[in-house]
Design a protein around this motif. Structure first.
Motif, PDB file in Angstrom:
ATOM      1  N   UNK A 145      -4.623  30.327 -14.987  1.00 42.95           N
ATOM      2  CA  UNK A 145      -4.506  29.093 -15.603  1.00 42.95           C
ATOM      3  C   UNK A 145      -5.958  29.076 -16.525  1.00 42.95           C
TER       4      UNK A 145
ATOM      5  N   UNK B 220      -7.912  26.928 -16.707  1.00 45.88           N
ATOM      6  CA  UNK B 220      -9.168  26.427 -15.847  1.00 45.88           C
ATOM      7  C   UNK B 220     -10.065  27.545 -15.055  1.00 45.88           C
TER       8      UNK B 220
ATOM      9  N   UNK C  68      -7.929  27.460  -7.952  1.00 54.80           N
ATOM     10  CA  UNK C  68      -7.777  25.950  -7.523  1.00 54.80           C
ATOM     11  C   UNK C  68      -6.512  25.852  -6.994  1.00 54.80           C
ATOM     12  N   UNK C  69      -5.519  26.592  -7.050  1.00 61.34           N
ATOM     13  CA  UNK C  69      -4.385  26.503  -6.465  1.00 61.34           C
ATOM     14  C   UNK C  69      -4.525  26.700  -4.937  1.00 61.34           C
TER      15      UNK C  69
ATOM     16  N   UNK D  86     -22.241  32.864  -1.981  1.00 63.15           N
ATOM     17  CA  UNK D  86     -22.894  32.704  -2.954  1.00 63.15           C
ATOM     18  C   UNK D  86     -22.141  33.235  -4.400  1.00 63.15           C
TER      19      UNK D  86
ATOM     20  N   UNK E 269     -11.983  41.024  -9.368  1.00 61.18           N
ATOM     21  CA  UNK E 269     -10.819  41.360  -9.067  1.00 61.18           C
ATOM     22  C   UNK E 269      -9.776  40.203  -8.683  1.00 61.18           C
TER      23      UNK E 269
ATOM     24  N   UNK F  31     -20.168  35.256 -13.428  1.00 61.09           N
ATOM     25  CA  UNK F  31     -20.029  36.594 -14.352  1.00 61.09           C
ATOM     26  C   UNK F  31     -20.581  37.825 -13.595  1.00 61.09           C
TER      27      UNK F  31
ATOM     28  N   UNK G  26     -12.989  25.868 -14.005  1.00 63.55           N
ATOM     29  CA  UNK G  26     -13.499  24.770 -14.521  1.00 63.55           C
ATOM     30  C   UNK G  26     -13.969  23.756 -13.758  1.00 63.55           C
TER      31      UNK G  26
ATOM     32  N   UNK H 265     -22.088  32.353  -7.499  1.00 62.32           N
ATOM     33  CA  UNK H 265     -22.702  32.923  -8.839  1.00 62.32           C
ATOM     34  C   UNK H 265     -23.474  34.025  -8.830  1.00 62.32           C
TER      35      UNK H 265
END
Lengths: 334, 262, 374
Positions: free
Chosen positions: A280, A282, A246-247, A208, A273, A268, A262, A210
């Motif tokens: 990047x 994104x 993403x990597x 979770x 950390x 937020x 992205x 968000x």
């Protein structure tokens, strides 16, 4: 309008324990009440909660309105709305602050509408316009890209929900004195429209991100999937969630629901950390609004340091376990 | 079963960029989307329609271009779409918005469920749903992550910070749903063509909605924006912690304590 | 002139992109490696209702146009050209039936094709003929109640998918077109060819061994098959160009992402003029291809102009332009562009087909030049 006086804080408790956001609101509320020269009142609802009244006073309340009744044991929209609205109509405070928790965000809009007044959500900053005696309610909007200050010029009380972990509570002062005022409770059958069948603790649907207050994220710099264990250990010590760049997700090291950025989730938290994440654009887009950002990376030029509050240039495989260790030690000592 | 879904068209704030020179928001070119959790609300209404039959009505209050959001909802499978739009609604805060939606819903006739997304990504207030519940005099269940309906009884899982609760009530009820509730369907291409060429979006003005003029738009809003500014990225504020591993972790933990994070 | 998508087209693009990103992208590498469209994905594709976009609703179509079909193929191909190719060949067969079928034939075949229950394919090429109609050796012998089909077709994509085949065979009066259900008695296929790219859609040889075709299998008039072939692949060339465009856009996106992330001597390579030149070169080729394709498709949708010429000039240009565009995008990646870990490697293989399929570029040049010289 002028007959409304005083600042109230909704005291959220769960199973006889005051939520920390309530104590934070008392800290801020104390400061605002002093500017206005009015009393700070906590309104507390629950069952067998008399013992919590002094705690609220110790953290800054002048007065506690306490509704103690079996029907109030668990939060329930209809009952809580009715009792609080009645008290407000009777006693006419000028400001009410509510924590922006799942309960607060269920309750405050309902109360505001019943009282027909304004409500500002999720404030991160509160102040007073002394000339007009207005509550200045500051909050982020537009995905955190805008910061807006909102006022309620005519509606009374002025109501705001406030994000947890933003305001700072006062040190506890057990010697503080205050007034405890019992609120009579009558049961209404129509209040019990929604019945609670069961409460399940600790079960979360997957991760979770968000809603997480603390996120520890790992990226390509981890080197191999097994190193996510280091990240998980720190997240666990902090009571937070595990995020990823993403990597790391594309590499198949961790599932997509952990991805921040992205094309992943926008978060937020109070604390973010970033470990072995270069930063990047994104990725930054998804986390740059976090309150406090710590970056741990071996490359001093990594763009993640541009948005971080604290940076550690070093090997995350050494730094992160050391940090975990120190946090666990502190928790044990407390 | 007649279920009504309230949706909002929002700028995709995940696509917002800042002008690197001025630090101001670049609003141009930011795509408009159905607010993500409103899409979960649509999906839940459609899922219940698949299970029990009936109709789904989607309503939104917004500018003319909000029609696009309604067309998408129609393409997903909604039966009826209503766009509530009027200059008189401009400047509405969450209170005035929920009042307006309430008036419109009362004109739509009998219903079983009102579904909203928990919150919109442009405002993040999560206020319209519960305020609408109050206006309609309905019981509400917020943060819904699972819905089961038997006859006219709903049993829902309501997400809490540290778990969830199972609650139950009689229909009609107002729900606000979170994204864990379901995975919204992707509108099919043939259905998009049909939604644009054969389905209707009903337009209602302030007059059609028939509300109290003093309670809509800016006039009906208790709150006022006093000041708004773009948040500028603060580059170079980073404090690089130096010293041994012990030193840096110690400093960091001290900072965490100072900020009330542990 | 109007260079804007309609709201409807924008939503179609957005939804197909959402589908491609969420449902296809996780499978894209597997589709390429195993050269197979997973059955679960096929089920999802049916739900997306993309198999009959330009056909009339009375046959189960969506009532849209070639334009929406092309947009769909472009978006899918950004994520998997193999899947885009699968769809393009389906449309090759289905469009021939839609354009040349009788009312009865359309009612017989199109509803199943539009739902995706039947997958379309199109068989013209033979082992020794290329695309020369005079050299067709497949033979359909007229009998009392229909035709008996014998022979074989080479490189028939989707020939192994259950569904409908449009194919061409010699009859007494010349080359004729036929539409019929695959896998009836006497129909069989070879094992799939191991292709360089556009893997996913299986390409096989099909064998006809005394396949009994009822008389309503004849598409159009007997001996007029060549016209059906030309018009069918004219629309087909638009779809091939849509695959190309999708590949060009996706590879450039990869190159831009890489250029921003790849740090050399403390700076992203995106700041280097040499990298910027490669990106600009690719962009120009993509943009010119895009408008050429959209123009030709809009004309085909509205029935304007000479579609045989328009689609030939479009495919001739785009096949080469996007091949070069992907080459530039690969170059941005350096050696990483040459390895499977990076998507551009696959795209480089995928695009190569476009200069040889549905008439090699040499054939397109003949069409284009003859038009200019007539």
């Amino acid at each position: 309008m002028n007959d409304h006086k005083g600042l109230w804080v909704f005291a959220e408790q769960k199973q006889g324990k005051i939520k920390s956001v309530t104590l934070e609101l008392l800290g801020k509320g104390r400061e605002l009440a002093d500017i206005l020269g009015v009393e700070l009142t906590a309104i507390l609802l629950g069952h067998n909660i008399q013992g919590l009244c002094q705690e609220l006073i110790s953290y800054g309340a002048d007065r506690v309105l306490v509704a103690d009744h079996k029907s109030l044991e668990n939060y329930q929209t209809d009952t809580y709305t009715r009792i609080i609205s009645q008290q407000v109509k009777e006693r006419k405070p000028e400001i009410i602050l509510v924590g922006a928790s799942h309960i607060g965000r269920d309750l405050a809009p309902r109360v505001a509408r019943r009282l027909d007044t304004g409500l500002t959500a999720d404030c991160t900053e509160l102040g007073i316009d002394e000339a007009e005696r207005l509550l200045l309610q500051t909050r982020p909007a537009f995905g955190g890209n805008i910061i807006a200050t909102i006022v309620t010029p005519e509606g009374r009380p002025q109501m705001a929900t406030v994000r947890p972990k933003i305001m700072v509570s006062l040190p506890k002062d057990s010697t503080r004195k205050g007034e405890i005022v019992p609120v009579p409770v009558t049961e209404f059958a129509e209040d019990l429209r929604v019945k609670i069948l069961s409460i399940v603790k600790g079960d979360k649907h997957g991760c979770n991100l968000e809603d997480a207050e603390i996120i520890v994220s790992g990226g390509r710099g981890l080197g191999k999937p097994e190193n996510f264990k280091i990240i998980e250990a720190l997240a666990k010590a902090l009571g937070g969630e595990v995020g990823a760049s993403r990597d790391a997700v594309d590499a198949g090291w961790i599932s997509h629901d952990h991805q921040v950025g992205q094309t992943g989730k926008a978060v937020r938290p109070s604390l973010y950390i970033a470990c072995g994440i270069s930063g990047a654009v994104q990725h930054l887009a998804g986390m740059k609004d976090s309150e406090t950002i710590v970056a741990i990376n071996s490359n001093p030029k990594a763009p993640i340091f541009d948005v971080a509050d604290f940076g550690i240039v070093g090997d995350l495989k050494v730094v992160v376990p050391a940090l975990t260790q120190m946090i666990l030690e502190q928790k044990e000592n407390n | 079963m007649h279920n009504i879904v309230c949706i909002k068209q929002v700028p995709d704030t995940r696509e917002v960029r800042l002008d690197p020179k001025t630090g101001n928001l670049i609003r141009e070119g930011v795509p408009s989307i159905i607010n993500p959790e409103d899409k979960n609300a649509i999906e839940e209404a459609l899922r219940l329609k698949d299970e029990f039959g009936g109709t789904v009505t989607v309503i939104t209050m917004g500018p003319p271009q909000a029609e696009e959001a309604l067309r998408e909802a129609l393409a997903m499978g909604a039966d009826k779409a209503v766009l509530i739009g009027d200059r008189a609604f401009a400047g509405a805060d969450t209170g005035a918005t929920s009042y307006t939606l309430g008036c419109a819903i009362n004109k739509l006739g009998k219903y079983d469920l009102i579904l909203c997304g928990r919150e919109a990504i442009d405002g993040n207030t999560a206020q319209v749903g519960p305020q609408l519940g109050e206006i309609l005099g309905l019981p509400q269940i917020t943060y819904v992550r699972k819905v089961v309906i038997r006859k006219n009884i709903i049993e829902a899982e309501r997400a809490l910070e540290d778990g969830y609760e199972v609650v139950s009530t009689q229909l009609p009820v107002l729900l606000t749903v979170v994204k864990e509730c379901n995975e919204p369907r992707i509108a099919a291409v043939a259905d998009i063509i049909e939604a644009y060429r054969e389905k209707e979006v009903i337009a209602w003005s302030a007059k059609d909605v028939d509300g109290d003029k003093a309670r809509i738009g800016l006039n009906g809003s208790w709150t006022r924006i006093r000041k708004a500014a773009a948040v500028k990225p603060q580059k170079g504020k980073v404090q690089i912690l130096e010293g041994s591993v012990g030193d840096v972790t110690k400093t960091l933990v001290a900072e965490f304590n100072k900020r009330n994070l542990l | 002139m109007n260079f804007e998508f309609t709201k409807e087209q924008l939503l179609i693009k957005k939804m197909v992109k959402a589908f491609a990103d969420s449902k296809v992208a996780p499978l894209a590498d597997g589709i390429d490696e195993q050269c197979n469209i997973p059955r679960e994905l096929l089920a999802e594709l049916k739900k997306l209702k993309i198999f009959g976009i330009p056909y009339d609703k009375k046959y189960g179509g969506a009532g849209g146009s070639y334009f929406e079909m092309v947009l769909m193929i472009e978006e899918l191909s950004k994520v998997s050209a193999g899947l885009g190719f699968f769809m393009a060949v389906h449309y090759l067969g289905a469009t021939a039936i839609n354009l040349f079928g009788t009312e009865e034939q359309k009612k017989k075949f199109l509803p199943r094709l539009c739902s995706g229950e039947a997958i379309g394919s199109f068989g013209f090429t033979e082992a020794d003929t290329g695309s020369d109609p005079k050299a067709v050796t497949c033979n359909a012998k007229l009998v009392d109640d229909g035709y008996i089909l014998n022979g074989q077709k080479r490189f028939t994509t989707n020939g192994s998918e259950p569904g409908v085949l449009v194919t061409f065979a010699k009859t007494e009066t010349g080359v004729s077109a036929f539409a019929f259900d695959k896998f009836q008695e006497g129909y069989s296929v070879s094992k799939p060819w191991e292709k360089m790219g556009n893997r996913g859609a299986e390409t096989v040889d099909v064998y006809f061994n005394d396949v009994k075709l009822p008389s309503d299998s004849l598409l159009g008039q007997e001996g007029k098959g060549f016209g059906i072939l030309l018009r069918g692949i004219a629309i087909g060339k638009l779809n091939m160009s849509a695959i190309s465009l999708g590949l060009g856009e996706a590879s450039l996106e990869e190159a831009i992402k890489y250029a921003k992330q790849r740090i050399v001597r403390g700076k992203p390579i995106a700041t280097l003029p040499t990298t910027q030149a490669l990106i600009a070169n690719a962009l120009v080729l993509n943009e010119s291809s895009r408008w050429m394709l959209y123009r030709a498709t809009e004309m085909a949708s509205k029935g304007l102009g000479d579609i045989d010429y328009e689609s030939a000039v479009t495919k001739l240009y785009i096949a080469k332009a996007i091949k070069d565009s992907i080459d530039y995008s690969l170059q941005v990646h350096g050696c990483y562009g040459y390895v499977r870990d990076f998507k551009v490697e696959r795209m480089y293989r995928d695009i190569r087909l476009m200069e040889v399929i549905e008439g090699a570029s040499e054939v397109q040049r003949v069409i284009v030049a003859s038009n200019a010289l007539k």
